[in-house]
Design an enzyme around this catalytic site. Structure first.
Site, PDB file in Angstrom:
ATOM      1  N   CYS A  20       0.855  -1.174   0.000  1.00  0.00           N
ATOM      2  CA  CYS A  20       0.000   0.000   0.000  1.00  0.00           C
ATOM      3  C   CYS A  20       0.899   1.234   0.000  1.00  0.00           C
ATOM      4  O   CYS A  20       2.107   1.133   0.191  1.00  0.00           O
ATOM      5  CB  CYS A  20      -0.942   0.004   1.207  1.00  0.00           C
ATOM      6  N   CYS A  23       2.992   1.675   3.226  1.00  0.00           N
ATOM      7  CA  CYS A  23       4.098   0.729   3.368  1.00  0.00           C
ATOM      8  C   CYS A  23       5.200   1.057   2.364  1.00  0.00           C
ATOM      9  O   CYS A  23       6.388   0.927   2.663  1.00  0.00           O
ATOM     10  CB  CYS A  23       3.604  -0.698   3.197  1.00  0.00           C
ATOM     11  N   CYS A  62      -2.599  -5.250   1.080  1.00  0.00           N
ATOM     12  CA  CYS A  62      -1.179  -4.912   1.049  1.00  0.00           C
ATOM     13  C   CYS A  62      -0.360  -6.134   1.471  1.00  0.00           C
ATOM     14  O   CYS A  62      -0.700  -6.814   2.440  1.00  0.00           O
ATOM     15  CB  CYS A  62      -0.925  -3.741   1.991  1.00  0.00           C
ATOM     16  N   CYS A  65       1.412  -4.881   5.256  1.00  0.00           N
ATOM     17  CA  CYS A  65       0.618  -4.588   6.460  1.00  0.00           C
ATOM     18  C   CYS A  65      -0.721  -5.305   6.459  1.00  0.00           C
ATOM     19  O   CYS A  65      -1.470  -5.216   7.417  1.00  0.00           O
ATOM     20  CB  CYS A  65       0.424  -3.084   6.617  1.00  0.00           C
ATOM     21  N   ASP A 291      -1.928 -17.607  62.078  1.00  0.00           N
ATOM     22  CA  ASP A 291      -2.829 -18.746  62.007  1.00  0.00           C
ATOM     23  C   ASP A 291      -4.266 -18.276  62.217  1.00  0.00           C
ATOM     24  O   ASP A 291      -4.511 -17.184  62.715  1.00  0.00           O
ATOM     25  CB  ASP A 291      -2.475 -19.769  63.088  1.00  0.00           C
TER      26      ASP A 291
HETATM   27 ZN   LIG Z   1       0.558  -1.631   3.798  1.00  0.00          ZN
END
Ligand SMILES: [Zn+2]
Length: 482
Positions: A20, A23, A62, A65, A291
């Site tokens: 994409c 990215c 993509c 990602c 106790d």
């Molecule tokens: Zn991407």
């Protein structure tokens, strides 16, 4: 940044292989987070013919990602996060987000990087030292603003906020794509973790990577799914308690799944605390324990309640004082004081030097071997810093390992009541078994009251008078304005 001509080449190649637009920018080595917001908007709005296509064909994910950086996915997850935060109604004004990607994302990262190195001349040389931004940092930067706007909280872009929105991505093809790690490192045994995958990819030669990786990676085999959860880090409430009952255990006590006592001291203190803070759970710890049949008097025993995933955390000293009063009013056999918020680090005081601490007790002792003169009883006070040797008592052998420990009785003082009954006041090293010191535990504690006085003795009742731990600090008992 890398040279502009190279940058365009890298971007074009990334888009061609199925990244994409965000990215693609990431693989150019751009480390300015704001560029990722701007970049997409500009490209979407003013895309010219000579610019690389900004949008991918509909339905295409993509290859890096999996669409998590796509504006649609960002908005979708942000909306879910806002709904989740609103429903949970945390009072924290600040949140942070975390994204957990499938491990195969590391493989794809490497594979795209190697591919670019082989197709774009000069790429590796220029990008090598740039450290590509982690995907989750870009995601965080893109999504935090939307969540902040929707929830009315402010976003912490680092990792310092106590309230977290965690998004976990699952991807059906993950396991299949991870097989390459075993190919790169055949000697690897056991499941491939993020750490082993990372170290394997980083230590492999380029030749091995080229041989084993799919260059460039193919399209995802299925769209990812997301799981969203919110979690607030634990808060810690410290205080001191008195226990005035001889039939109440400190912690819930069950034997073979059946309750042995009505309600424990722990529950009486923490039930209301859990309710008030709307926490998911509580872990109670104290400086030692008494106790069931032992009372704890004086200023009480220090304790800490760790409240997990609390929804209400902004507690004022006044809130805690009110809570303290409620607990004390509801349970006459329990009294709490000095309730206060402490940090996780401060809770270490509770356990630190536990063995060196001293504790004071009063025991009610009966002679089973006839009258004992007052003078004889007073002679017990002559023993100072008396070192005794204690084998693990018979009564706790089921939960403690067999061992012999040396403990110190710092001082003791008898107070006669009748010729066969007396009170024994004593101060000892923490961890001393007092009951056994009195009755001898069939000779497993030596010396004991019996060997010191000559006779047989039993303990009828025991009170803890004080625990010498100067923590947590004392708190005022009134509101200050009354
Ligand atoms: Zn991407």
């Amino acid at each position: 940044m890398i040279e502009e001509a190279l940058r365009l080449q890298v971007e074009e190649e990334c888009l061609k292989i199925g990244c994409c637009v965000r990215c693609a920018r990431r693989f150019t080595g751009d480390r300015v987070l704001d560029n990722y917001v701007k970049h997409t908007v500009e490209s979407d709005a003013t895309q010219a013919d000579d610019e690389p296509p900004a949008k991918k064909a509909k339905g295409e994910l993509c290859i890096f990602c999996f669409g998590v950086l796509a504006p649609g996915d960002i908005e979708d997850i942000a909306m879910k996060a806002v709904a989740s935060l609103t429903e949970a109604d945390y009072d924290d004004p600040v949140f942070t987000t975390t994204l957990s990607m499938p491990v195969c994302n590391l493989v794809r990262d490497k594979s795209i990087y190697v591919h670019l190195g082989r197709t774009v001349a000069g790429y590796t040389d220029q990008v090598k030292f740039l450290h590509l931004l982690p995907l989750k940092d870009i995601w965080k930067h893109l999504i935090n603003g939307s969540i902040a706007k929707g929830s009315g909280k402010s976003a912490d872009n680092g990792y310092n906020a106590e309230l977290m929105v965690n998004v976990e991505m699952a991807y059906r093809g993950d396991r299949r794509e991870m097989e390459v790690i075993s190919k790169l490192r055949p000697e690897l045994r056991g499941p491939v973790t993020r750490t082993t995958a990372d170290s394997t990819l980083e230590s492999s030669t380029e030749a091995a990577l080229v041989r084993c990786l799919r260059l460039p990676p193919g399209p995802p085999v299925a769209p990812p799914t997301y799981q969203l959860s919110c979690l607030r880090n634990a808060i810690f409430v410290a205080g001191r308690y008195n226990k005035y009952s001889r039939t109440m255990s400190q912690t819930p006590w069950t034997v073979d799944g059946a309750r042995r006592t009505e309600s424990s001291l722990q529950e009486r203190i923490t039930d209301r605390l859990v309710q008030l803070t709307r926490s998911a759970g509580v872990r109670f710890s104290a400086s030692g324990r008494e106790d069931v049949d032992v009372r704890t008097l004086g200023r009480g025993r220090p304790f800490v309640a760790e409240l997990t995933d609390p929804h209400v955390t902004l507690l004022t000293p006044k809130d805690l004082l009110e809570l303290q009063r409620e607990i004390n009013a509801a349970h006459p056999e329990v009294r709490v004081r000095d309730l206060q918020l402490v940090t996780r680090e401060q809770t270490a005081h509770l356990k630190s030097g536990e063995e060196d601490k001293t504790k004071s007790y009063t025991a009610l002792v009966q002679s089973l071997s006839g009258p004992v003169s007052a003078d004889k009883l007073y002679s017990l006070a002559d023993h100072k810093e008396l070192v005794i040797s204690q084998q693990t008592p018979v009564r706790v052998l089921h939960r403690r390992p067999m061992a012999t420990r040396e403990k110190t009785i710092h001082w003791m003082k008898a107070e006669p009541i009748s010729d066969t009954l007396f009170k024994l006041h004593l101060q000892t090293q923490a961890g001393t078994y007092i009951k056994e010191f009195v009755h001898g535990d069939l000779g497993r504690t030596e010396p004991n009251v019996g060997t010191l006085l000559g006779g047989t003795f039993d303990i009828l009742a025991l009170d803890v008078e004080s625990i010498e731990l100067d923590w947590p600090p004392a708190m005022p008992e009134n509101d200050g304005d009354t």
